[in-house]
Scaffold this motif. Structure first.
Motif, PDB file in Angstrom:
ATOM      1  N   PRO A 168      77.669 113.747  49.030  1.00 15.00           N
ATOM      2  CA  PRO A 168      76.781 114.778  49.453  1.00 15.00           C
ATOM      3  C   PRO A 168      76.242 114.479  50.957  1.00 15.00           C
ATOM      4  O   PRO A 168      75.790 115.299  51.516  1.00 15.00           O
ATOM      5  CB  PRO A 168      75.590 114.744  48.397  1.00 15.00           C
ATOM      6  CG  PRO A 168      75.758 113.551  47.696  1.00 15.00           C
ATOM      7  CD  PRO A 168      77.349 113.065  47.762  1.00 15.00           C
ATOM      8  N   GLN A 169      76.295 113.181  51.339  1.00 14.26           N
ATOM      9  CA  GLN A 169      75.897 113.013  52.601  1.00 14.26           C
ATOM     10  C   GLN A 169      76.749 113.664  53.790  1.00 14.26           C
ATOM     11  O   GLN A 169      76.334 114.045  55.048  1.00 14.26           O
ATOM     12  CB  GLN A 169      75.911 111.515  53.234  1.00 14.26           C
ATOM     13  CG  GLN A 169      77.157 110.945  53.287  1.00 14.26           C
ATOM     14  CD  GLN A 169      77.825 110.486  51.700  1.00 14.26           C
ATOM     15  OE1 GLN A 169      77.494 110.902  50.753  1.00 14.26           O
ATOM     16  NE2 GLN A 169      79.108 109.777  51.885  1.00 14.26           N
ATOM     17  N   LEU A 170      77.866 114.086  53.418  1.00 14.56           N
ATOM     18  CA  LEU A 170      78.813 115.096  54.285  1.00 14.56           C
ATOM     19  C   LEU A 170      78.536 116.215  54.286  1.00 14.56           C
ATOM     20  O   LEU A 170      79.109 116.991  55.222  1.00 14.56           O
ATOM     21  CB  LEU A 170      80.180 114.809  54.048  1.00 14.56           C
ATOM     22  CG  LEU A 170      80.768 113.309  54.098  1.00 14.56           C
ATOM     23  CD1 LEU A 170      82.245 113.432  53.628  1.00 14.56           C
ATOM     24  CD2 LEU A 170      80.875 112.731  55.229  1.00 14.56           C
ATOM     25  N   LEU A 171      77.925 116.761  53.506  1.00 10.48           N
ATOM     26  CA  LEU A 171      77.631 118.525  52.957  1.00 10.48           C
ATOM     27  C   LEU A 171      77.109 119.091  54.294  1.00 10.48           C
ATOM     28  O   LEU A 171      77.549 120.203  54.870  1.00 10.48           O
ATOM     29  CB  LEU A 171      76.985 118.700  51.881  1.00 10.48           C
ATOM     30  CG  LEU A 171      77.352 119.943  51.321  1.00 10.48           C
ATOM     31  CD1 LEU A 171      78.561 120.489  51.104  1.00 10.48           C
ATOM     32  CD2 LEU A 171      76.380 120.138  50.047  1.00 10.48           C
ATOM     33  N   PRO A 172      75.869 118.475  54.957  1.00  7.31           N
ATOM     34  CA  PRO A 172      75.370 119.425  56.182  1.00  7.31           C
ATOM     35  C   PRO A 172      76.289 119.582  57.086  1.00  7.31           C
ATOM     36  O   PRO A 172      76.431 120.764  57.675  1.00  7.31           O
ATOM     37  CB  PRO A 172      74.260 118.577  56.564  1.00  7.31           C
ATOM     38  CG  PRO A 172      73.860 117.715  55.187  1.00  7.31           C
ATOM     39  CD  PRO A 172      75.003 117.528  54.587  1.00  7.31           C
ATOM     40  N   ASP A 173      77.241 118.520  57.374  1.00  8.71           N
ATOM     41  CA  ASP A 173      78.103 118.577  58.600  1.00  8.71           C
ATOM     42  C   ASP A 173      79.381 119.599  58.128  1.00  8.71           C
ATOM     43  O   ASP A 173      79.635 120.443  59.126  1.00  8.71           O
ATOM     44  CB  ASP A 173      78.565 117.165  58.940  1.00  8.71           C
ATOM     45  CG  ASP A 173      77.527 116.301  59.661  1.00  8.71           C
ATOM     46  OD1 ASP A 173      76.673 116.946  60.274  1.00  8.71           O
ATOM     47  OD2 ASP A 173      77.798 115.135  59.555  1.00  8.71           O
ATOM     48  N   PHE A 174      79.851 119.379  56.705  1.00  9.71           N
ATOM     49  CA  PHE A 174      80.825 120.199  56.605  1.00  9.71           C
ATOM     50  C   PHE A 174      80.530 121.542  56.602  1.00  9.71           C
ATOM     51  O   PHE A 174      81.114 122.381  57.026  1.00  9.71           O
ATOM     52  CB  PHE A 174      81.238 119.915  55.039  1.00  9.71           C
ATOM     53  CG  PHE A 174      82.197 120.947  54.486  1.00  9.71           C
ATOM     54  CD1 PHE A 174      83.638 120.396  54.456  1.00  9.71           C
ATOM     55  CD2 PHE A 174      81.965 122.070  53.821  1.00  9.71           C
ATOM     56  CE1 PHE A 174      84.795 121.300  53.726  1.00  9.71           C
ATOM     57  CE2 PHE A 174      82.856 122.711  53.382  1.00  9.71           C
ATOM     58  CZ  PHE A 174      84.173 122.305  53.297  1.00  9.71           C
ATOM     59  N   ASP A 175      79.274 121.922  56.058  1.00 11.13           N
ATOM     60  CA  ASP A 175      78.724 123.589  56.084  1.00 11.13           C
ATOM     61  C   ASP A 175      78.581 123.870  57.429  1.00 11.13           C
ATOM     62  O   ASP A 175      78.748 125.088  57.916  1.00 11.13           O
ATOM     63  CB  ASP A 175      77.549 123.533  55.202  1.00 11.13           C
ATOM     64  CG  ASP A 175      77.686 123.460  53.864  1.00 11.13           C
ATOM     65  OD1 ASP A 175      78.880 123.683  53.381  1.00 11.13           O
ATOM     66  OD2 ASP A 175      76.704 123.111  53.023  1.00 11.13           O
ATOM     67  N   GLU A 176      77.912 123.301  58.486  1.00 17.12           N
ATOM     68  CA  GLU A 176      77.694 123.492  59.782  1.00 17.12           C
ATOM     69  C   GLU A 176      79.176 123.508  60.545  1.00 17.12           C
ATOM     70  O   GLU A 176      79.264 124.712  61.251  1.00 17.12           O
ATOM     71  CB  GLU A 176      76.885 122.408  60.461  1.00 17.12           C
ATOM     72  CG  GLU A 176      76.752 122.861  62.046  1.00 17.12           C
ATOM     73  CD  GLU A 176      75.981 124.146  62.198  1.00 17.12           C
ATOM     74  OE1 GLU A 176      76.674 124.606  63.254  1.00 17.12           O
ATOM     75  OE2 GLU A 176      75.354 124.511  61.326  1.00 17.12           O
ATOM     76  N   HIS A 177      79.994 122.764  60.289  1.00 14.64           N
ATOM     77  CA  HIS A 177      81.311 123.100  60.869  1.00 14.64           C
ATOM     78  C   HIS A 177      82.200 124.154  60.299  1.00 14.64           C
ATOM     79  O   HIS A 177      82.767 125.054  61.029  1.00 14.64           O
ATOM     80  CB  HIS A 177      82.245 121.647  60.429  1.00 14.64           C
ATOM     81  CG  HIS A 177      83.446 121.540  61.340  1.00 14.64           C
ATOM     82  ND1 HIS A 177      84.494 120.869  60.914  1.00 14.64           N
ATOM     83  CD2 HIS A 177      83.904 122.391  62.297  1.00 14.64           C
ATOM     84  CE1 HIS A 177      85.734 121.165  61.786  1.00 14.64           C
ATOM     85  NE2 HIS A 177      85.148 122.026  62.694  1.00 14.64           N
ATOM     86  N   TRP A 178      81.845 124.540  58.953  1.00 11.50           N
ATOM     87  CA  TRP A 178      82.451 125.761  58.404  1.00 11.50           C
ATOM     88  C   TRP A 178      81.969 127.286  59.042  1.00 11.50           C
ATOM     89  O   TRP A 178      82.634 127.828  59.413  1.00 11.50           O
ATOM     90  CB  TRP A 178      82.234 125.727  56.834  1.00 11.50           C
ATOM     91  CG  TRP A 178      82.795 127.095  56.145  1.00 11.50           C
ATOM     92  CD1 TRP A 178      82.079 128.138  55.950  1.00 11.50           C
ATOM     93  CD2 TRP A 178      84.103 127.286  56.005  1.00 11.50           C
ATOM     94  NE1 TRP A 178      82.692 129.136  55.346  1.00 11.50           N
ATOM     95  CE2 TRP A 178      84.031 128.640  55.377  1.00 11.50           C
ATOM     96  CE3 TRP A 178      85.273 126.655  55.949  1.00 11.50           C
ATOM     97  CZ2 TRP A 178      85.245 129.327  54.790  1.00 11.50           C
ATOM     98  CZ3 TRP A 178      86.311 127.470  55.306  1.00 11.50           C
ATOM     99  CH2 TRP A 178      86.329 128.485  54.966  1.00 11.50           C
ATOM    100  N   LYS A 179      80.364 127.133  59.087  1.00 14.57           N
ATOM    101  CA  LYS A 179      79.787 128.113  59.903  1.00 14.57           C
ATOM    102  C   LYS A 179      80.495 128.414  61.102  1.00 14.57           C
ATOM    103  O   LYS A 179      80.533 129.531  61.580  1.00 14.57           O
ATOM    104  CB  LYS A 179      78.120 128.041  59.635  1.00 14.57           C
ATOM    105  CG  LYS A 179      77.511 129.130  59.946  1.00 14.57           C
ATOM    106  CD  LYS A 179      75.954 128.646  59.885  1.00 14.57           C
ATOM    107  CE  LYS A 179      75.283 129.812  60.254  1.00 14.57           C
ATOM    108  NZ  LYS A 179      75.249 130.281  61.614  1.00 14.57           N
ATOM    109  N   ARG A 180      80.312 127.339  62.204  1.00 14.27           N
ATOM    110  CA  ARG A 180      80.875 127.470  63.377  1.00 14.27           C
ATOM    111  C   ARG A 180      82.129 127.778  63.570  1.00 14.27           C
ATOM    112  O   ARG A 180      82.540 128.797  64.539  1.00 14.27           O
ATOM    113  CB  ARG A 180      80.408 126.273  64.198  1.00 14.27           C
ATOM    114  CG  ARG A 180      80.608 126.127  65.529  1.00 14.27           C
ATOM    115  CD  ARG A 180      80.171 124.948  66.242  1.00 14.27           C
ATOM    116  NE  ARG A 180      80.098 123.675  65.416  1.00 14.27           N
ATOM    117  CZ  ARG A 180      81.150 122.849  65.063  1.00 14.27           C
ATOM    118  NH1 ARG A 180      82.117 123.063  65.477  1.00 14.27           N
ATOM    119  NH2 ARG A 180      81.111 121.802  64.179  1.00 14.27           N
TER     120      ARG A 180
END
Length: 115
Positions: A32-44
């Motif tokens: 779960p520590q990766l989730l914020p970066d994953f979601d931000e990258h997906w969005k961008r």
């Protein structure tokens, strides 16, 4: 240490199906520590652009990130290699340490779902 990336212990979660939804679910559950970066990258890169062209590169990057993060021992080893490379003043040593990281990441990219 590259064998570690291709032969996880029974305690290391298996790789998910190779699609964004399954990968995100695996990240949320096991790294779960990766989730914020994953979601931000997906969005961008994907959601905000309505362009699926970058999808293969996106999946390749996060496949490797998850592959390493799902195994705490391997993740700690990679972090240690990065840290040692950043701290050394010896170019040859830093290069060797980063080459080991590269080999681990390269092996991780070839993992198949279920491995």
């Amino acid at each position: 240490m590259t064998a570690h990336a291709t032969e996880p212990s029974p305690l290391v979660p298996r790789m998910p199906e190779r699609n964004p939804k399954a990968l995100r679910e695996a990240i949320a559950r096991h790294a779960p520590q990766l989730l914020p970066d994953f979601d931000e990258h997906w969005k961008r890169a994907i959601a905000d652009t309505f362009d699926i062209g970058p999808l293969p590169a996106f999946l390749a990057r996060w496949w490797v990130e998850y592959s390493i993060a799902r195994d705490p021992e391997l993740d700690a080893h990679v972090r240690d290699l990065h840290s040692r490379a950043a701290e050394t003043a010896d170019y040859t040593e830093a290069k060797a340490l980063l080459e080991e990281v590269s080999k681990i990441r390269y092996s991780a990219r070839d993992l198949e779902p279920g491995q």
